[in-house]
Design a protein around this motif. Structure first.
Motif, mmCIF file in Angstrom:
data_model
loop_
_atom_site.group_PDB
_atom_site.id
_atom_site.type_symbol
_atom_site.label_atom_id
_atom_site.label_comp_id
_atom_site.label_asym_id
_atom_site.label_seq_id
_atom_site.Cartn_x
_atom_site.Cartn_y
_atom_site.Cartn_z
ATOM 1 N N THR A 311 12.715 20.729 5.290
ATOM 2 C CA THR A 311 11.406 21.248 4.909
ATOM 3 C C THR A 311 10.968 20.615 3.599
ATOM 4 O OG1 THR A 311 11.925 23.372 5.959
ATOM 5 C CG2 THR A 311 10.047 23.314 4.458
ATOM 6 N N VAL A 312 9.768 20.045 3.593
ATOM 7 C CA VAL A 312 9.202 19.439 2.386
ATOM 8 C C VAL A 312 7.930 20.197 2.038
ATOM 9 C CG1 VAL A 312 8.195 17.371 1.361
ATOM 10 C CG2 VAL A 312 10.144 17.166 2.907
ATOM 11 N N LYS A 317 3.239 21.310 -9.453
ATOM 12 C CA LYS A 317 4.132 20.680 -10.424
ATOM 13 C C LYS A 317 5.197 19.792 -9.817
ATOM 14 C CE LYS A 317 3.698 24.322 -13.940
ATOM 15 N NZ LYS A 317 4.450 25.290 -14.779
ATOM 16 N N SER A 318 5.593 20.070 -8.581
ATOM 17 C CA SER A 318 6.742 19.335 -8.045
ATOM 18 C C SER A 318 6.676 19.203 -6.538
ATOM 19 C CB SER A 318 8.048 20.043 -8.434
ATOM 20 O OG SER A 318 8.104 21.331 -7.849
ATOM 21 N N ALA A 319 7.430 18.222 -6.035
ATOM 22 C CA ALA A 319 7.682 18.064 -4.607
ATOM 23 C C ALA A 319 9.083 18.587 -4.338
ATOM 24 C CB ALA A 319 7.563 16.601 -4.198
ATOM 25 N N ASN A 320 9.213 19.465 -3.358
ATOM 26 C CA ASN A 320 10.480 20.137 -3.099
ATOM 27 C C ASN A 320 10.954 19.845 -1.688
ATOM 28 O OD1 ASN A 320 10.281 21.920 -5.644
ATOM 29 N ND2 ASN A 320 8.399 22.389 -4.551
ATOM 30 N N ILE A 321 12.256 19.681 -1.539
ATOM 31 C CA ILE A 321 12.830 19.429 -0.230
ATOM 32 C C ILE A 321 14.049 20.319 -0.045
ATOM 33 C CG2 ILE A 321 14.198 17.477 -1.095
ATOM 34 C CD1 ILE A 321 13.874 16.225 1.727
ATOM 35 N N LEU A 322 14.208 20.814 1.169
ATOM 36 C CA LEU A 322 15.345 21.657 1.518
ATOM 37 C C LEU A 322 15.913 21.152 2.835
ATOM 38 C CD1 LEU A 322 15.607 25.492 1.284
ATOM 39 C CD2 LEU A 322 16.129 24.372 3.446
ATOM 40 N N ARG A 367 19.105 21.347 -1.849
ATOM 41 C CA ARG A 367 17.774 21.548 -2.408
ATOM 42 C C ARG A 367 17.533 20.526 -3.504
ATOM 43 N NH1 ARG A 367 19.896 26.696 -1.788
ATOM 44 N NH2 ARG A 367 18.663 28.148 -0.518
ATOM 45 N N ALA A 368 16.304 20.044 -3.585
ATOM 46 C CA ALA A 368 15.943 19.113 -4.654
ATOM 47 C C ALA A 368 14.492 19.323 -5.031
ATOM 48 C CB ALA A 368 16.171 17.674 -4.202
ATOM 49 N N ALA A 369 14.205 19.091 -6.294
ATOM 50 C CA ALA A 369 12.841 19.198 -6.802
ATOM 51 C C ALA A 369 12.525 17.959 -7.632
ATOM 52 C CB ALA A 369 12.659 20.468 -7.639
ATOM 53 N N LEU A 370 11.383 17.342 -7.359
ATOM 54 C CA LEU A 370 10.954 16.147 -8.073
ATOM 55 C C LEU A 370 9.648 16.442 -8.778
ATOM 56 C CD1 LEU A 370 11.560 13.545 -5.229
ATOM 57 C CD2 LEU A 370 13.041 13.975 -7.186
#
Length: 376
Positions: A311-312, A317-322, A367-370
């Motif tokens: 899921t993106v 503020k950020s682009a998040n991916i799980l 999980r990551a946040a850019l």
């Protein structure tokens, strides 16, 4: 073919291991505890022929543990001189060879020489340790069993220190290689991004030059040039200090390729992307890389996983991916996790962060946040 002299020269010039710090609070506590134990042992043991002298010798050596990492050669030299002098005095007096059990703690000194010392420390320190052990064997009168035990204890401590250092340095080299590969990949992505924007700038500049009488079209071209130039500068700021080794490159993958990661399986991979089309190229390529690694890990290591979901989402503020899979606890990996380290390095260079691990209710999630600020 390398000569003995050449090998000695290389060994002599080897630098000390990084992180060889001086006395720490835990070292001070250790020395105090060992000193107290030595005093108690010297007072209660009845088999010591020289209880006071044996205790004083031990107390004289123990402070060296404070500097065993930062000054290993000095410490091993002091230890050798003190123990050799005590051995000679005991032999002259005809005393039987006895010592405190606390003295086993000083085996951390030969360990430290080979774990932290420079090449000079290792060569000179090894020679001093060999001399001390040899003198103890010759004068100690402990027989063959005692000689073997002395060599085994001291030699074992040296070997363990050397092996530990090689392991740490090898690990550091592997991590540096991972970082270098990720930075090279990021540099190639930057190349593609800059080439795209600069091409657009060049085309618009040509259009503006050919249509000088048409003020509205020139203004539109200048507006595009400004936006493209700003995008180039932003992307380059995102990768300051990134190094690139000479290599071929292919166009950077982005959201389109990320969507294409969907797969009927097994296990099936579902991909949902809620992101604008104008997401910065570097962010999009990093999201693809994270998704790719997360799916690969799930397929390799998840136990009995029936589904993988990617899921993106993008906010202000950020682009998040799980990346989540519903498998049981992962099997121990046979590798070193270089893939996760790689995407962590890549994400950190863009100012983001990655969290990966098992979920309390079962499954495993990456999980990551850019951050988008300064990247768009």
């Amino acid at each position: 073919m390398p000569t003995v002299r050449g090998l000695l020269g290389v060994g002599w010039s080897r630098p000390a291991a990084p992180g060889a710090d001086g006395p720490q609070p835990r070292d001070i506590v250790l020395v105090i505890v060992l000193a107290a134990a030595a005093v108690v042992e010297g007072a209660v043991r009845t088999d010591l022929t020289w209880p006071l002298a044996t205790t004083l010798v031990t107390l004289a050596i123990l402070p060296g543990l404070l500097w065993r990492r930062s000054r290993p050669l000095v410490v091993v030299a002091v230890m050798t001189v003190v123990t050799a002098g005590f051995t000679v005095a005991r032999t002259v007096a005809g005393s039987s060879p006895t010592g405190l059990v606390t003295m086993f703690a000083v085996l951390s000194i030969p360990y430290a020489v080979f774990r932290w010392g420079s090449g000079r420390d290792r060569l000179v320190g090894g020679a001093l340790l060999g001399l001390g052990v040899g003198l103890s064997i010759v004068l100690g009168g402990e027989g063959f069993a005692g000689a073997v035990a002395g060599v085994a204890f001291v030699g074992g401590a040296c070997l363990i220190g050397a092996l530990r250092r090689e392991r740490v340095e090898s690990r550091a080299g592997e991590l540096d290689a991972v970082r270098a590969r990720e930075r090279e990949a990021l540099a190639r992505d930057l190349h593609d991004t800059v080439a795209h924007h600069v091409s657009a700038i060049a085309i618009r500049a040509q259009v503006a030059g050919a249509e000088l009488p048409d003020v509205s079209r020139v203004a539109a071209s200048l507006d595009v040039i400004e936006r493209e130039a700003q995008a180039v500068l932003t992307d380059m700021r995102s990768l300051v200090r990134t190094l690139r080794a000479p290599a071929g490159y292919v166009p950077a993958a982005g959201l389109t390729e990320l969507v294409d990661l969907a797969d009927p399986g097994p296990p099936p991979v579902a991909v949902r992307v809620h992101a604008p089309d104008d997401l910065p190229d570097l962010v999009a390529s990093t999201l693809f890389r994270i998704a790719q690694e997360g799916i690969t890990n799930a397929r390799r290591h998840a136990r009995a996983a029936t589904a993988i979901a990617v899921t993106v989402t993008v906010d202000a503020k950020s682009a998040n991916i799980l990346v989540h899979n519903d498998g049981a606890a992962a099997r121990p990996s046979s590798g070193d996790g270089h893939g996760l380290r790689g995407i962590s390095e890549r994400t950190a260079l863009l100012g983001g962060h990655v969290i990966a691990g098992p979920d309390p209710g079962g499954g495993w999630t990456l999980r990551a946040a850019l951050p988008l600020r300064g990247a768009a």
